[in-house]
Structure formats: structure tokens, C-alpha cells
Design a protein around this motif. Structure first.
Motif, PDB file in Angstrom:
ATOM      1  N   VAL A  12      -1.121   6.992 -18.847  1.00 16.59           N
ATOM      2  CA  VAL A  12      -0.713   6.307 -17.769  1.00 16.59           C
ATOM      3  C   VAL A  12      -0.115   7.431 -16.837  1.00 16.59           C
ATOM      4  N   LYS A  13       0.791   8.219 -17.366  1.00 22.03           N
ATOM      5  CA  LYS A  13       1.220   9.438 -16.628  1.00 22.03           C
ATOM      6  C   LYS A  13       0.427  10.397 -15.953  1.00 22.03           C
ATOM      7  N   GLN A  14      -0.693  10.820 -16.776  1.00 19.79           N
ATOM      8  CA  GLN A  14      -1.681  11.651 -16.547  1.00 19.79           C
ATOM      9  C   GLN A  14      -2.564  11.064 -15.447  1.00 19.79           C
ATOM     10  N   VAL A  15      -3.126   9.824 -15.505  1.00 26.56           N
ATOM     11  CA  VAL A  15      -4.018   9.334 -14.600  1.00 26.56           C
ATOM     12  C   VAL A  15      -3.298   8.769 -13.253  1.00 26.56           C
ATOM     13  N   TYR A  16      -2.039   8.669 -13.269  1.00 26.87           N
ATOM     14  CA  TYR A  16      -1.204   8.305 -12.270  1.00 26.87           C
ATOM     15  C   TYR A  16      -1.126   9.498 -11.261  1.00 26.87           C
ATOM     16  N   TYR A  17      -0.705  10.531 -11.823  1.00 29.83           N
ATOM     17  CA  TYR A  17      -1.005  11.705 -11.059  1.00 29.83           C
ATOM     18  C   TYR A  17      -2.370  12.168 -10.624  1.00 29.83           C
ATOM     19  N   MET A  18      -3.482  11.836 -11.361  1.00 35.07           N
ATOM     20  CA  MET A  18      -4.566  11.996 -10.998  1.00 35.07           C
ATOM     21  C   MET A  18      -5.125  11.361  -9.735  1.00 35.07           C
ATOM     22  N   THR A  19      -4.395  10.003  -9.664  1.00 33.33           N
ATOM     23  CA  THR A  19      -4.652   9.183  -8.447  1.00 33.33           C
ATOM     24  C   THR A  19      -4.103   9.796  -7.182  1.00 33.33           C
ATOM     25  N   LYS A  20      -3.249  10.721  -7.208  1.00 31.53           N
ATOM     26  CA  LYS A  20      -2.730  11.328  -6.130  1.00 31.53           C
ATOM     27  C   LYS A  20      -3.454  12.466  -5.812  1.00 31.53           C
ATOM     28  N   ASP A  21      -4.416  13.078  -6.364  1.00 35.87           N
ATOM     29  CA  ASP A  21      -5.235  13.933  -5.964  1.00 35.87           C
ATOM     30  C   ASP A  21      -6.116  13.323  -4.798  1.00 35.87           C
ATOM     31  N   GLU A  22      -6.427  14.300  -3.832  1.00 34.53           N
ATOM     32  CA  GLU A  22      -7.292  13.810  -2.545  1.00 34.53           C
ATOM     33  C   GLU A  22      -8.577  13.441  -3.001  1.00 34.53           C
ATOM     34  N   ASN A  23      -9.263  13.942  -4.049  1.00 39.83           N
ATOM     35  CA  ASN A  23     -10.571  13.536  -4.484  1.00 39.83           C
ATOM     36  C   ASN A  23     -10.583  12.419  -5.608  1.00 39.83           C
ATOM     37  N   TRP A  24      -9.522  11.773  -5.836  1.00 46.46           N
ATOM     38  CA  TRP A  24      -9.688  10.552  -6.799  1.00 46.46           C
ATOM     39  C   TRP A  24     -10.428   9.651  -6.313  1.00 46.46           C
ATOM     40  N   GLU A  25     -10.375   9.099  -5.202  1.00 42.22           N
ATOM     41  CA  GLU A  25     -11.254   7.974  -4.453  1.00 42.22           C
ATOM     42  C   GLU A  25     -12.423   8.385  -4.517  1.00 42.22           C
ATOM     43  N   LYS A  26     -12.935   9.645  -3.996  1.00 44.26           N
ATOM     44  CA  LYS A  26     -14.207  10.219  -4.018  1.00 44.26           C
ATOM     45  C   LYS A  26     -14.993   9.949  -5.478  1.00 44.26           C
ATOM     46  N   VAL A  27     -14.308  10.515  -6.308  1.00 44.42           N
ATOM     47  CA  VAL A  27     -14.803  10.563  -7.611  1.00 44.42           C
ATOM     48  C   VAL A  27     -14.959   9.298  -8.115  1.00 44.42           C
ATOM     49  N   THR A  28     -14.142   8.454  -8.040  1.00 43.97           N
ATOM     50  CA  THR A  28     -14.071   7.027  -8.852  1.00 43.97           C
ATOM     51  C   THR A  28     -14.748   5.876  -7.993  1.00 43.97           C
ATOM     52  N   GLU A  29     -15.018   5.973  -6.645  1.00 43.69           N
ATOM     53  CA  GLU A  29     -15.336   4.897  -5.920  1.00 43.69           C
ATOM     54  C   GLU A  29     -16.517   4.149  -6.239  1.00 43.69           C
ATOM     55  N   HIS A  30     -17.557   4.900  -7.066  1.00 42.81           N
ATOM     56  CA  HIS A  30     -18.650   4.155  -7.351  1.00 42.81           C
ATOM     57  C   HIS A  30     -18.343   3.230  -9.050  1.00 42.81           C
ATOM     58  N   ILE A  31     -17.260   3.517  -9.715  1.00 43.03           N
ATOM     59  CA  ILE A  31     -17.036   2.953 -10.818  1.00 43.03           C
ATOM     60  C   ILE A  31     -16.178   1.600 -10.656  1.00 43.03           C
ATOM     61  N   PRO A  32     -16.844   0.512 -11.035  1.00 47.29           N
ATOM     62  CA  PRO A  32     -16.292  -0.981 -10.668  1.00 47.29           C
ATOM     63  C   PRO A  32     -14.786  -0.964 -11.395  1.00 47.29           C
ATOM     64  N   ASP A  33     -14.986  -0.473 -12.630  1.00 45.50           N
ATOM     65  CA  ASP A  33     -13.429  -0.818 -13.496  1.00 45.50           C
ATOM     66  C   ASP A  33     -13.103   0.610 -13.931  1.00 45.50           C
ATOM     67  N   VAL A  34     -12.012   1.023 -13.539  1.00 46.11           N
ATOM     68  CA  VAL A  34     -11.283   2.248 -14.020  1.00 46.11           C
ATOM     69  C   VAL A  34     -10.031   1.683 -14.388  1.00 46.11           C
ATOM     70  N   LEU A  35      -9.831   1.724 -15.753  1.00 44.86           N
ATOM     71  CA  LEU A  35      -8.628   1.327 -16.597  1.00 44.86           C
ATOM     72  C   LEU A  35      -7.670   2.333 -17.203  1.00 44.86           C
ATOM     73  N   VAL A  36      -6.352   2.051 -17.335  1.00 43.07           N
ATOM     74  CA  VAL A  36      -5.485   2.629 -17.903  1.00 43.07           C
ATOM     75  C   VAL A  36      -4.626   2.031 -19.081  1.00 43.07           C
ATOM     76  N   THR A  37      -4.968   2.052 -20.237  1.00 44.65           N
ATOM     77  CA  THR A  37      -4.027   1.442 -21.403  1.00 44.65           C
ATOM     78  C   THR A  37      -2.813   1.993 -21.765  1.00 44.65           C
ATOM     79  N   PHE A  38      -1.862   1.249 -22.132  1.00 41.21           N
ATOM     80  CA  PHE A  38      -0.631   1.497 -22.550  1.00 41.21           C
ATOM     81  C   PHE A  38      -0.052   0.716 -23.595  1.00 41.21           C
ATOM     82  N   VAL A  39       0.852   0.977 -24.246  1.00 36.76           N
ATOM     83  CA  VAL A  39       1.514   0.076 -25.095  1.00 36.76           C
ATOM     84  C   VAL A  39       2.954  -0.157 -24.910  1.00 36.76           C
TER      85      VAL A  39
END
Length: 89
Positions: A37-64
């Protein structure tokens, strides 16, 4: 690998940047980050995140939490506060 439809990553606590090449996997339907969660949360703050993941219908992050596994979708994860993210990690 251009035909890959699902990609599971993690747990990988040292991964701090968007994996290179994800944007070229045009058939990818699911990108799952396990227990990151923490790592991907900070990845979402990167300006390229949307461009890189826009074509992927489901991007999920699991946690316990409390012994149960949960997940966040990318749109929810990016809206969380940093304080909350630090608590659940």
C-alpha cells in the motif's frame, strides 16, 4: 510478454517507482500489488502514474488488517491521506 493479461507484483518493499514497461503491456487487464500500500500510494503521486496505468482496467493493492486481506483500487488509493497510509502499513 505483450499478451500478458494479469501481472502480480509483491510483496516488494524496496520497489519505489512505477515498474518500467507497464505502459507497453496493452493487453493487461489486472495489475495487482500484494501488500504494498505505502509503495503504490507514493507511486500514484508520480506525474506519470495515470499515463502508465490508464489502459489497465483493474489496478489493485492488497493489504492485511486484523488478519483479513483487503484491497484498494487505484482511484481510491490515490485519494487517501498520507497519515492513513502510514497507519495501515
Amino acid at each position: 510478454m505483450p499478451d500478458i493479461r494479469e501481472l502480480w507484483i509483491g510483496p516488494c518493499p524496496l520497489l519505489m517507482e512505477i515498474p518500467i514497461g507497464i505502459e507497453h503491456l496493452k493487453n493487461l487487464k489486472l495489475l495487482l500489488f500484494a501488500h504494498m500500500v505505502k509503495q503504490v500510494y507514493y507511486m500514484t503521486k508520480d506525474e506519470n502514474w495515470e499515463k502508465v496505468t490508464e489502459h489497465i482496467p483493474d489496478v489493485l493493492v492488497t493489504f492485511v488488517e486484523a488478519g483479513q486481506e483487503f484491497y484498494y483500487r487505484k482511484d481510491i488509493l490515490s485519494s487517501l491521506s498520507p497519515e492513513y497510509v502510514e497507519q495501515i502499513c
